[in-house]
Every structure is written in C-alpha cells, then in structure tokens.
Write a protein that holds these residues in place. Structure first.
Motif, PDB file in Angstrom:
ATOM      1  N   ALA A 603      -1.106  -0.138   2.227  1.00  0.00           N
ATOM      2  CA  ALA A 603      -1.170  -0.133   0.754  1.00  0.00           C
ATOM      3  C   ALA A 603       0.043  -0.853   0.163  1.00  0.00           C
ATOM      4  CB  ALA A 603      -1.215   1.304   0.244  1.00  0.00           C
ATOM      5  N   VAL A 604      -0.216  -1.716  -0.830  1.00  0.00           N
ATOM      6  CA  VAL A 604       0.834  -2.459  -1.519  1.00  0.00           C
ATOM      7  C   VAL A 604       0.584  -2.371  -3.031  1.00  0.00           C
ATOM      8  CG1 VAL A 604       1.924  -4.698  -1.896  1.00  0.00           C
ATOM      9  CG2 VAL A 604       1.154  -4.058   0.400  1.00  0.00           C
ATOM     10  N   ASP A 605       1.617  -1.971  -3.782  1.00  0.00           N
ATOM     11  CA  ASP A 605       1.536  -1.939  -5.245  1.00  0.00           C
ATOM     12  C   ASP A 605       2.192  -3.215  -5.777  1.00  0.00           C
ATOM     13  OD1 ASP A 605       1.609  -1.511  -7.933  1.00  0.00           O
ATOM     14  OD2 ASP A 605       2.633   0.436  -7.823  1.00  0.00           O
ATOM     15  N   PRO A 606       1.378  -4.144  -6.328  1.00  0.00           N
ATOM     16  CA  PRO A 606       1.957  -5.421  -6.823  1.00  0.00           C
ATOM     17  C   PRO A 606       3.071  -5.212  -7.841  1.00  0.00           C
ATOM     18  CG  PRO A 606      -0.435  -5.521  -6.765  1.00  0.00           C
ATOM     19  CD  PRO A 606      -0.070  -4.092  -6.510  1.00  0.00           C
ATOM     20  N   ALA A 607       3.020  -4.101  -8.577  1.00  0.00           N
ATOM     21  CA  ALA A 607       4.028  -3.858  -9.610  1.00  0.00           C
ATOM     22  C   ALA A 607       5.408  -3.613  -9.010  1.00  0.00           C
ATOM     23  CB  ALA A 607       3.625  -2.662 -10.478  1.00  0.00           C
ATOM     24  N   LEU A 608       5.458  -3.243  -7.712  1.00  0.00           N
ATOM     25  CA  LEU A 608       6.734  -2.953  -7.067  1.00  0.00           C
ATOM     26  C   LEU A 608       7.301  -4.151  -6.329  1.00  0.00           C
ATOM     27  CD1 LEU A 608       5.963   0.612  -5.633  1.00  0.00           C
ATOM     28  CD2 LEU A 608       7.279   0.039  -7.689  1.00  0.00           C
TER      29      LEU A 608
END
Length: 701
Positions: A603-608
């Motif tokens: 899982a990757v959060d683009p906002a981070l």
C-alpha cells in the motif's frame, strides 16, 4: 611400488536379468570405497557379469597399504613440562595413552599456544591381508530387490552362491563366506564347458573364461547379439527396430549368445501388430522382424544360450511355443469381438480398483466428471467433448476382455482395437489408447485433445485417491506408480503447452471422492501434499532440460500451480540472465527486496510522497506494472523482465535521495510499501533472490 591385478568372482545360480546391471554398479562402488578406506591404491576398477557370475577386476592394485601417519594433540607445553624442562604427569600420561615414549613427543604451535603431539606411524599391511578382510564386506554389501536365503544359512543374496574366486596376481586371497571358501577354481558355461576350470593368475581370467565358452563382458555380449540380430533380419528380408530395453535384458540372460531366426504362420499377421509383438517381446524375449515400411513379417529372432549345435531343434522348439501363444491370442481376439466394448462396462462394477477407493466402474464415473471439468478448462469444442466423455466411459472396458486378462501389457491397446471393431469413433478409440500414456520414462505422449484430457483425468484421479487415503511414495517404494503419474501430467502439459491450474484440478478430483469413500486426509491437506509432490517432479524435469539449479529454484519459489507456466518462466529467466538488462533488473529487485523483506504491504499513499525521487519511483512503478501485466497475460516473460529493467535508474535515484527508515512511521511504511511493490513485480516471474551470485558481479562484491 609393486602392483598386481585383483580378481573377485562370485559364482551364483542364474540371477534375474534385471538384477545384474544394478548389482555390477554396486559392486564397483563398494570396491572403490573399501579399497580407498583401506589405503590401497589402484589404476582402474571394472565389473563384469553374466547370469551365473558377478566379477570385480581391479587393475594395478598396490601390493601394500599406504602407511598411516597420525598426529594426536596433547596438553599445552606449559602443562606438559615443568620449568626445568622435565615431563609432568600430564605428559607422561598422554604419551602412555598413545603408546609412545615421552621423548618422542613433538612440539607444535597452534596460534599463540604451543602443544605437544604424539606422532604415530602405522605401517601398511600387505594387500593380501587387507583383501581377505574386505572381500566378505564387498559381497555382503550387495543388495537386491528380492534377496533369498538357502539351506540353513542366514546369508541373503539374489540367488544361492555356489563358488568364490579371489586372486591377487597368482596368490589366492583366502576367506570364507556363505559356507564357501575362496579359491582359484571357477566354472564355465553350464552346457558347453565340462568340470571346474583353474585360474593360474588373475590376468589369465578372461582367457580361461573364453575357453569355458563364457563371454563375461556384458558390452561384448551386447554387441555380439545386436550384430547377429541385424544380420539375421537382413537375411530374412527385413529389419529389427532398435530396442534398448529388450537388448539389455537378453544380454543379461545368456553367457554365450547365438541368435537364430524363426518363423510363424502368415495367417497370424491378420491380428493387430501389438497382439503379435507382445507375446514375442514380453513373454519370449524375441526380436520382431519388420519390412522397410515397419510392417511385421512372419519372422522373429531369438537368442540362444549356447553354440550352433542343434539350432534346428532349438528353432523348432521356439516356433512351437510362439505358435501356441499366437493361437491363444487369435482365439481371444475372435471371442472378445463377440461382445461390443460398451457392453463390457457394467462388468467393471465387479473389478476392484483399490480396496479403499472402490471399483473400476467407480473410477470410470469419476473420469467422466473430471474429463468434463478439464474440457471446460481447455475450452474444448462440443464435438471433442462428446468424444472425451465417450472415451472416458469406455476407457477401462478392455480390462475385462480375455486378451487383456492374458496379456495385461495390452491394456489400452486392445481398448482401441475393440472400440474400432465395435464401430466407435476413431477419435474415441485413439483416446482410449492414449489415456495410459506415458507408460514409462521416454514413452510417447498423447497427442489428441480427447487423449490428453482423459490421460490427465485418469492420472490425477489416481494421485488424489491414493494421497487422500495415506498412500504416498516412500524411498524406492511406489507400488501405484504415483511418481510416474505426476511426471506424466507434467510432460503432457509441457508438450501441449496446456495451461492447467493444479490446485483447482486437485480440488476437483478430491470432490469426486468426498462422501463416497472414507478418506484420511482433508482436501487442503491433499492439495498441500500433492503440490509439494509436483514441485519435486518439476524440479527434476527442468534440471534434466538443462536449466541451472538457481533458475529452477527461483522460478519454483514464485509459484508452480501451472507446470507450463513454470517452464516458460524458467526458460525466460535462463535466457535473460545472459542479456545486458539482467543486471539492471537484479539490482532494482535486490535493493528493493532487501529493505522491504519484512514488510507485508504494498500500500502506498500518494499524499505522503514528499520527495520528488519517491514520487518519480511511484509514477514509474505504476507505468511498468501496467505494461508488465499485459506481458504476463500474454506469457511473454522475457519482455516483462526487460520492462522491469527500466526501474533501475529511478530505484537508484530513490536510494540516493531518500532515507527509508525514518522515525515517522507513516512515511517509513509508505516508502517500504513502494519498495515492496518493486520487489513483488519480479515475483510474478521468479524470486530473483534465489539466483546465485555471478563471480565478479559488482552487486555482490
């Protein structure tokens, strides 16, 4: 150093042909190991054999053992001697325990500490003494599939031992085994040689055997037989097709081979060719003779164990025996045709397939259901589906015919023939024959769609049933041929490039048994055990095809549910390892894999994604992932690996610019998820961490 040849001959009653070659291999290995353990050097070891003797011949064996020098470490010098340099009780006790005088102790450094050592020299014994000790060990070390005992002896051997010869040069090596004493007396051919034969010297052994009408070298016998067979076949206007298995067996049945050509009535040629070949080959060990087009001629070639005296009588005897067998076969052929094959299926209800798994008729019902499942998997057309289901219904019906009862080797073959004479579709008849294929290593594979489907269904039904009731191969024991069944499934898939999901196939086969018989293992257990079983078979197949060990392990580690996919992925990895892009893929994978090994999520959060380098990697990973997905769907694994290589620059830039293991847990996990995505991309093809480091590769230095 003085050397001499050593001869050991174990004279026996006629041993089965299939025992001979493995026994000779064991004999050589045992002798090599024991001679080396006993420090007796030699130039070469060879083994020879006939049905009546196993022969070990050692060339240029040393006359004396090599001396043995041992150094035994004792106490430290400061403990062994006092300040005056006199030995202490520790030194005296050590010297006494080693059987040396204290004055013979020597001092050696082991790192910064000095120790005393006892140096003991054991002089080598004469070869004759050593051989007398190891000969019984060599004989007793031989193992056979079905050993026997005789008389009141506790000794076990393939067949009773009747004489022993042991010579080192002209010296008899004296020992006792199985109530016999070794000597220099042997025996020649059972019928062509009279009385005992004395061997004056080991080097004279082959000359004595020749005089005794024994060709002791299997290779020489084999060549004699094949040359005679070819010559006789040509004289009869035909040829004999190469048959290594039959030739090897006949070679081990005779001591002095003489081939002869016999004939049989041409009317028997109306029978199917297999009906003629099976009695000739399997029962009588004859070589069938064919014309230039491969059609059988009314001729056969037998190999007699003797000379050319009375060959006409021997030929007449062989012809009489074969005529009786072929007459029986002709009778069975005629009688069996009186009942159409389809009407025999009901009789299978009375035939037990496996006592815990029901009758052969029960198996037929499971085959029909499994064949229907496979037809859906392979998108088989309506016409071929009808052929598959009809073939599944008739597949085992020939087991209750007279012909197969008399000649079990003809199962499937007669099913095809009786299906044809019963008016069945030729494709159905061929599938009945093909569903038993492959029957042995190197055998032909089914080539028709109905044949492949039925063969796969039959083999998986057997595997799942046996595993579910706790029958699994152990060591050399495999009474149901389960290894062969699994190998057959793998080879059929690879040859036809069939996409077969093993796990689902195993589960479907298990469901055919559920509720009908008592099973010991649950479905998940059977799936797990069988997948491991298939992994072992695939490992062997890929290795035999020349793929490197690390490639095989890397591909299997990435999954092996689809045997054809495993082969395609392995081949792609093996080729890609030689290409320039390989280093880039391996670098990107290794760097990402090593850091994210213990992280479970992609899982990757683009906002981070705060740093441009990680944003660039995220963007590039998504682009490559989409491209690779299409290539994997098309099974273009080499192209998929090449596409992954484009990640190398952005992965390097990421590591140069970004600290992954930061204190902020969210940022750290986000970056680990990004790297896990890079690592997992390659895992759809292979676990690249299993690949062996290339010497000099800068990645591993």
């Amino acid at each position: 150093m003085q050397t001499g040849d050593f001869l050991l001959e174990i004279g026996v009653e006629e041993i089965p042909a299939r025992f001979l070659n493995p026994a000779l291999e064991q004999l050589k290995e045992l002798a090599q190991n024991l001679l080396r353990e006993n420090r007796l050097s030699f130039k070469e070891i060879k083994t020879f054999g006939t049905p009546r003797r196993l022969v070990l011949y050692v060339y240029d064996l040393a006359g004396v053992q090599e001396s043995l020098v041992q150094e035994v470490k004792g106490p430290a010098v400061k403990v062994a001697f006092n300040q005056a340099g006199e030995p202490t009780r520790a030194a005296l006790g050590f010297a006494k325990s080693q059987g040396v005088d204290v004055s013979q102790l020597v001092v050696k450094n082991l790192g910064p500490v000095e120790y005393v050592f006892a140096v003991k020299r054991q002089e080598g014994r004469p070869a004759g003494e050593v051989l007398a000790d190891i000969c019984p060990a060599i004989i007793s070390g031989l193992h056979f599939p079905k050993p026997m005992r005789w008389g009141t002896l506790e000794v076990r051997f393939a067949r009773p031992i009747r004489w022993l010869v042991a010579l080192y040069g002209d010296q008899v090596i004296d020992f006792s085994y199985a109530g016999l004493r070794s000597g220099r007396v042997t025996y020649g051919h059972r019928f062509l040689s009279e009385g005992p034969l004395e061997i004056p010297h080991a080097g004279k052994y082959f000359e004595v055997m020749e005089r005794g009408k024994v060709v002791v070298d299997p290779g020489q016998r084999r060549e004699m037989i094949w040359n005679q067979v070819k010559e006789l076949a040509a004289g009869a206007g035909g040829q004999v097709l190469p048959d290594e298995e039959l030739l090897a067996e006949v070679t081990n049945l005779v001591e002095y081979p003489v081939a002869l050509c016999g004939s049989f009535d041409e009317s028997f040629l109306q029978l199917p060719a297999e009906v003629l070949v099976t009695p000739m080959r399997e029962h009588q060990r004859y070589f069938p003779v064919r014309d230039a087009r491969g059609k059988l001629l009314p001729r056969f070639i037998a190999v007699s164990n003797g000379n050319r005296d009375h060959l006409d009588t021997i030929r007449a005897g062989n012809e009489k025996v074969l005529r009786a067998r072929l007459t029986d076969a002709a009778f069975f052929w005629k009688e069996d045709q009186a009942v159409p094959l389809a009407r025999r299926v009901e009789a299978l209800k009375k035939v037990v397939w496996q006592e815990s798994l029901g009758s052969v008729y029960d198996k037929v019902e499971r085959l029909i259901n499994l064949s229907r499942y496979l037809a859906r998997v392979f998108a088989v057309g309506e016409k071929e589906l009808e052929q598959v289901l009809r073939a599944a219904y008739l597949a085992k019906a020939d087991l209750v015919t007279n012909m197969v009862y008399e000649f079990p080797e003809l199962q499937g073959v007669m099913g095809r023939e009786y299906a044809l004479v019963s008016g069945e579709d030729p494709a159905v008849a061929q599938a009945i024959y093909e569903h038993y294929l492959p029957r042995f290593s190197g055998d032909e594979l089914p080539v028709t769609t109905p044949g492949r489907v039925l063969s796969l269904a039959d083999k998986m039904d057997t595997l799942v049933g046996c595993f579910a009731i706790g029958i699994e191969p152990t060591g050399s024991q495999d009474p149901y041929g389960l290894r062969r069944q699994a190998l057959g499934i793998c080879h059929i898939c690879l040859a036809g490039e069939l996409v077969l999901p093993l796990q689902d196939f195993i589960g479907q086969a298990y469901e055919q048994y559920r509720g009908r018989v008592e099973l010991k293992l649950e479905k998940e257990q059977v799936i797990s055990h069988l997948l491991d079983f298939f992994a072992q078979r695939l490992r062997g197949i890929l290795t035999e095809r020349g793929l490197s060990y690390d490639t095989v392990e890397a591909v299997l580690a990435a999954g092996f549910d689809d045997p054809t996919g495993v082969w395609q992925r392995a081949r792609a990895v093996e080729v890609f390892k030689t290409e320039p892009h390989f280093e880039a893929v391996l670098t990107a994978f290794t760097r990402a894999h090593n850091l994210s090994r213990k992280h479970d999520s992609t899982a990757v959060d683009p906002a981070l994604l705060a740093h441009p380098a990680e944003a660039a990697l995220y963007k590039k990973l998504n682009e490559v992932r989409e491209k690779v997905a299409g290539q994997l769907m098309a099974r273009d694994y080499r192209a998929a690996l090449a596409a992954m290589a484009s990640l190398r620059p952005v992965v390097d830039e990421f590591f140069d610019a970004v600290m992954v293991m930061v204190d902020d847990e969210k940022i750290r996990n986000n970056r680990l998820g990004l790297l896990k995505g890079v690592a997992n991309l390659a895992l759809d093809v292979a676990d690249l961490s299993k690949l062996v480091a290339v010497p000099g590769d800068k990645l591993y230095t």
